[in-house]
Design a protein around this motif. Sequence first.
Motif, PDB file in Angstrom:
ATOM      1  N   ARG A 183      74.033 -72.893  56.625  1.00 17.18           N
ATOM      2  CA  ARG A 183      74.406 -73.732  55.325  1.00 17.18           C
ATOM      3  C   ARG A 183      75.600 -74.281  55.555  1.00 17.18           C
ATOM      4  O   ARG A 183      76.697 -73.781  56.035  1.00 17.18           O
ATOM      5  N   LEU A 184      75.886 -75.611  55.167  1.00 16.08           N
ATOM      6  CA  LEU A 184      77.213 -76.212  55.653  1.00 16.08           C
ATOM      7  C   LEU A 184      78.212 -75.745  54.515  1.00 16.08           C
ATOM      8  O   LEU A 184      78.179 -76.312  53.379  1.00 16.08           O
ATOM      9  N   ASP A 185      79.075 -74.713  54.896  1.00 12.97           N
ATOM     10  CA  ASP A 185      79.964 -73.978  53.911  1.00 12.97           C
ATOM     11  C   ASP A 185      81.537 -74.307  54.500  1.00 12.97           C
ATOM     12  O   ASP A 185      82.222 -75.020  54.002  1.00 12.97           O
ATOM     13  N   MET A 186      82.000 -73.743  55.509  1.00 11.98           N
ATOM     14  CA  MET A 186      83.174 -73.854  56.219  1.00 11.98           C
ATOM     15  C   MET A 186      84.180 -73.154  55.598  1.00 11.98           C
ATOM     16  O   MET A 186      85.481 -73.225  55.783  1.00 11.98           O
ATOM     17  N   ARG A 187      83.977 -72.507  54.337  1.00 12.68           N
ATOM     18  CA  ARG A 187      85.155 -71.749  53.654  1.00 12.68           C
ATOM     19  C   ARG A 187      85.376 -70.402  54.299  1.00 12.68           C
ATOM     20  O   ARG A 187      84.379 -69.564  54.262  1.00 12.68           O
ATOM     21  N   ILE A 188      86.493 -70.356  54.749  1.00  5.96           N
ATOM     22  CA  ILE A 188      86.732 -69.030  55.556  1.00  5.96           C
ATOM     23  C   ILE A 188      87.039 -68.033  54.185  1.00  5.96           C
ATOM     24  O   ILE A 188      86.604 -66.852  54.423  1.00  5.96           O
ATOM     25  N   ASP A 189      87.874 -68.332  53.431  1.00  5.31           N
ATOM     26  CA  ASP A 189      88.179 -67.626  52.235  1.00  5.31           C
ATOM     27  C   ASP A 189      87.119 -68.036  51.111  1.00  5.31           C
ATOM     28  O   ASP A 189      87.114 -69.191  50.686  1.00  5.31           O
ATOM     29  N   LYS A 190      86.195 -67.086  50.896  1.00  8.65           N
ATOM     30  CA  LYS A 190      85.001 -67.400  49.971  1.00  8.65           C
ATOM     31  C   LYS A 190      85.506 -67.708  48.612  1.00  8.65           C
ATOM     32  O   LYS A 190      84.644 -68.056  47.540  1.00  8.65           O
ATOM     33  N   ARG A 191      86.841 -67.321  48.088  1.00  4.10           N
ATOM     34  CA  ARG A 191      87.264 -67.581  46.929  1.00  4.10           C
ATOM     35  C   ARG A 191      87.481 -68.973  46.487  1.00  4.10           C
ATOM     36  O   ARG A 191      87.686 -69.452  45.549  1.00  4.10           O
ATOM     37  N   LEU A 192      87.737 -70.030  47.593  1.00  3.40           N
ATOM     38  CA  LEU A 192      87.760 -71.324  47.615  1.00  3.40           C
ATOM     39  C   LEU A 192      86.552 -71.912  47.073  1.00  3.40           C
ATOM     40  O   LEU A 192      85.651 -71.345  47.153  1.00  3.40           O
TER      41      LEU A 192
END
Length: 283
Positions: A111-120
């Motif tokens: 899934r195209l996400d790339m957030r290292i910090d999932k709070r973003l």
Amino acid sequence: MTEQINLPRDAVMVDVTIGQGGHSFLFGKTLGPAGVIVGLDIDKNSIRRARLRLKDLVCKVILVNSNFSHISEQVRGRGIEGVDFILADLGVSSAQLADARMGLSFRTNERLDMRIDKRLKTTAADIVNKTDEKSLGDLIFRFGQDRASRRIARFIVEHRRRRPITTTGQLAGIVCDALGGRRKGRIHPATRTFQALRIAVNNELENLARLLAAAPELLKNNGRIAVISFHSLEDRLVKTNFKKNEKEGIYRVVTKKPIVPSREEIARNRRARSAKLRIAERQ
Ligand SMILES: C[S@@+](CC[C@H](N)C(=O)[O-])C[C@H]1O[C@@H](n2cnc3c(N)ncnc32)[C@H](O)[C@@H]1O
């Protein structure tokens, strides 16, 4: 790096990218019970992995799920007045690259996400599906330094009109189509576009600039800051910041030229191939 950094046994070290705790473990072994490691990471799983790795050290270990742009609050908020060593090993770990939940890899379909910090809030999919063509091209050019940025942006926009782009595999395919197999180099054609999106999603350059701005206030006299970077945009920020602080009598630059890994190190760890280490000392 352990050659350039000699910590007293009661040193306070802030590892702002604790990752799996590998670097902190090496330095931590030289610290006594009065020594302190403060470890930060935006990824909760990194904190979990580092906690396991560092559990047998005799020094005090404080691990916080925080962005290093908040280093001052995190350090001062714990009553720590001065720091002997700040270490930043930027980017992502191999464990994160291999973790499908991160959505970072163009080699597998995630899934195209790339957030290292999932709070973003904003994912890479949000950017590629919602940004206008010109801004998308600018972003790929600025953060990916890809000369084919306009063409890639056009292909993305044409594709998303038919179907939203939701996976890394889909995006990698679109970039390959845009480049029409023209690139014969060793890097995957989608490398630069993926780098650009990761930098944008995670605000990597702003965070680094904030860290560099905060460091002089935190370091003790003769305290050192070491930054390992993996692309030229980061390295340029570090180099410029160290030089400016040296001119103002705040730092002495320890590494006139960046330290780069040996051939053996690169053979052992491919990710190290573009690493540059710069160190400065507080005056
Ligand atoms: C290359 S790894 C560090 C590896 C670590 N030095 C080790 O020896 O295991 C980079 C780590 O920095 C974290 N990171 C990236 N940007 C960050 C930021 N702005 N603030 C805090 N941590 C960050 C990533 O989540 C990742 O765990």
